[in-house]
Design a protein around this motif. Structure first.
Motif, PDB file in Angstrom:
ATOM      1  N   UNK A 122      78.490 -45.760 -23.947  1.00 59.58           N
ATOM      2  CA  UNK A 122      78.594 -44.715 -24.965  1.00 59.58           C
ATOM      3  C   UNK A 122      77.224 -44.391 -25.558  1.00 59.58           C
ATOM      4  N   UNK A 123      76.411 -45.420 -25.765  1.00 57.77           N
ATOM      5  CA  UNK A 123      75.080 -45.206 -26.334  1.00 57.77           C
ATOM      6  C   UNK A 123      74.225 -44.340 -25.416  1.00 57.77           C
ATOM      7  N   UNK A 124      74.365 -44.552 -24.115  1.00 59.31           N
ATOM      8  CA  UNK A 124      73.600 -43.729 -23.175  1.00 59.31           C
ATOM      9  C   UNK A 124      74.066 -42.270 -23.231  1.00 59.31           C
ATOM     10  N   UNK A 125      75.389 -42.065 -23.334  1.00 58.16           N
ATOM     11  CA  UNK A 125      75.902 -40.687 -23.459  1.00 58.16           C
ATOM     12  C   UNK A 125      75.464 -40.068 -24.778  1.00 58.16           C
ATOM     13  N   UNK A 126      75.443 -40.874 -25.824  1.00 54.39           N
ATOM     14  CA  UNK A 126      75.022 -40.351 -27.126  1.00 54.39           C
ATOM     15  C   UNK A 126      73.577 -39.868 -27.085  1.00 54.39           C
ATOM     16  N   UNK A 127      72.697 -40.639 -26.450  1.00 54.00           N
ATOM     17  CA  UNK A 127      71.297 -40.229 -26.334  1.00 54.00           C
ATOM     18  C   UNK A 127      71.168 -38.930 -25.550  1.00 54.00           C
TER      19      UNK A 127
END
Length: 442
Positions: A122-127
């Motif tokens: 999720x953090x990668x998608x958020x970035x």
């Protein structure tokens, strides 16, 4: 309960007939009558003003685009889409200003949106999402450390977050009711309990009578599939919500949320939430997204399993409220075009117009769409009438059972992908990527 208005008492003539008393229909009536008070405008509503998604949404008055910006840019150019995004962001303030000017108390607080990620994927998608929002001209976005996110709201397990200022919290039903009262006070005729059975050039037909008008505008959003010839035009997507009992000050002190931000997450089966004006938490998601043959909910009744699911999501991110009872549960229906992009049009040869297909991003988009429809009706050439969603038409959805199988498979895949990612994988699950590719979801 909203106060009820009379039904259509028989045949009527009008200059403009609007079918649907949700945000799109009411805003269109508002801007038309403000521009030309001499217009005779009639609004027909199957139940009562704000009955549908307008009164039952998550209360995000946001600049979110109801469509695929990349696809629109390929067809209309990047500058056109940038103008669309700017217009939507500006519409957040337009709604706020009109509400203040007209005395509509909709609990509006412009606290922006806090977007959170709770695992590495999720953090990668958020970035990536943060970079894309900046690419499309959204200014003022702030990447937050976990400590900075906790200073706003103390959610459990946040791995990454960002904040965008382009959103305000609202009480959606209050906005719909207040707007209906204002429009009626300006001389617009609103007839409730008057389902339209057919829309044709020059008329809208009901069992209670026919309204004849040279301009007939369809603003039926998630209920469009119930009209003749439109069964597959837009898919009615069900979105569910729960709200807690009012939360005491001691618990709020442990949570924060003083800025009244709206909140969303980066899961595929995402949630959206707000701290309400009366200090509850309202949280929603897509537990039962689609009913076979485009059926819609029955008066917003939500299954118990959906209430349990959303309660579990809430308690997972905010264990501080595990002992706070759930007071309400409901659902509403929004419209999803086959290409996941909203549209607006007015056919001058027939006088038939429409707007909708907001894919769940309609609280603000309805206002911009309504101003655009008003421009088209009044034959005014404005920057709004050049925006890329004007004249946009999507192909129809597949017939059943393909439609049901496709949507059901999509959300089953999303659940599996979220479960896959919860194990700590660093990238998006390929299950979700395949599901997006098959359905054409941006």
């Amino acid at each position: 309960m909203p106060h009820t208005r009379s039904w259509l008492p028989g045949d009527r003539d009008a200059d403009v007939c609007i079918v649907g008393a949700g945000y799109t229909g009411l805003w269109t009536a508002y801007y038309l009558t403000r521009a030309d008070p001499s217009l005779r405008i009639t609004v027909l509503e199957a139940r009562f003003a704000g009955f549908g998604a307008s009164g039952r949404n998550g209360g995000w008055l946001s600049g979110l685009v109801p469509g695929d910006r990349h696809a629109m840019a390929r067809e209309h150019g990047r500058d056109s889409v940038l103008a669309w995004q700017r217009a939507l962001n500006e519409s957040v303030d337009e709604v706020t200003d009109v509400a203040a000017r007209e005395g509509i108390d909709a609990g509006i607080v412009k606290g922006g949106t806090l977007q959170i990620a709770r695992n590495p994927a999720q953090a990668k998608r958020l970035a990536a999402e943060l970079a894309e929002e900046r690419e499309w001209g959204n200014e003022g976005l702030q990447e937050l450390t976990t400590a900075e996110a906790a200073q706003r709201i103390r959610f459990d397990g946040v791995a990454a977050a960002y904040h965008t200022p382009h959103c305000a919290r609202i009480q959606p039903a209050s906005l719909a009711r207040g707007l209906a009262d204002v429009v009626e006070g300006l001389g617009v005729q609103i007839y409730e309990q008057t389902p339209v059975t057919e829309i044709a050039a020059g008329r809208a037909t009901t069992k209670r009578g026919t309204v004849r008008a040279p301009i007939v505008l369809r603003a039926t959003e998630g209920f469009t599939a119930g009209l003749p010839g439109l069964k597959r035009r837009w898919l009615p997507m069900n979105s569910s919500m729960i709200a807690t009992e009012p939360i005491g000050p001691d618990v709020w002190e442990s949570i924060g949320w003083d800025g009244r931000e709206t909140v969303g997450d980066m899961a595929h089966g995402f949630f959206y939430a707000q701290r309400t004006a009366d200090d509850r938490i309202a949280i929603g998601g897509r537990s039962v997204p689609y009913r076979y043959a485009s059926r819609t909910d029955v008066d917003g009744k939500v299954p118990e399993r959906t209430i349990r699911h959303l309660s579990a999501v809430l308690h997972d991110v905010l264990p501080q409220v595990r002992d706070v009872p759930i007071a309400h549960g409901w659902c509403g229906v929004l419209a999803v075009p086959r290409d996941w992009s909203a549209g607006i049009d007015l056919d001058r040869s027939t006088g038939l117009g429409w707007a909708g297909g907001y894919v769940g991003h309609g609280v603000t988009a309805t206002n911009l769409a309504a101003r655009t429809l008003a421009d088209l009706v009044l034959k005014e050439k404005t920057p709004r009438t050049d925006l890329p969603w004007v004249g946009h038409r999507s192909k129809t959805w597949e017939p059943e059972p393909l439609r049901w199988l496709g949507v059901r498979s999509l959300y089953v895949a999303y659940k599996l992908a979220d479960r896959h990612e919860s194990g700590g994988r660093a990238t998006t699950s390929p299950i979700a990527a395949v599901a997006d590719l098959i359905t054409g979801r941006p």
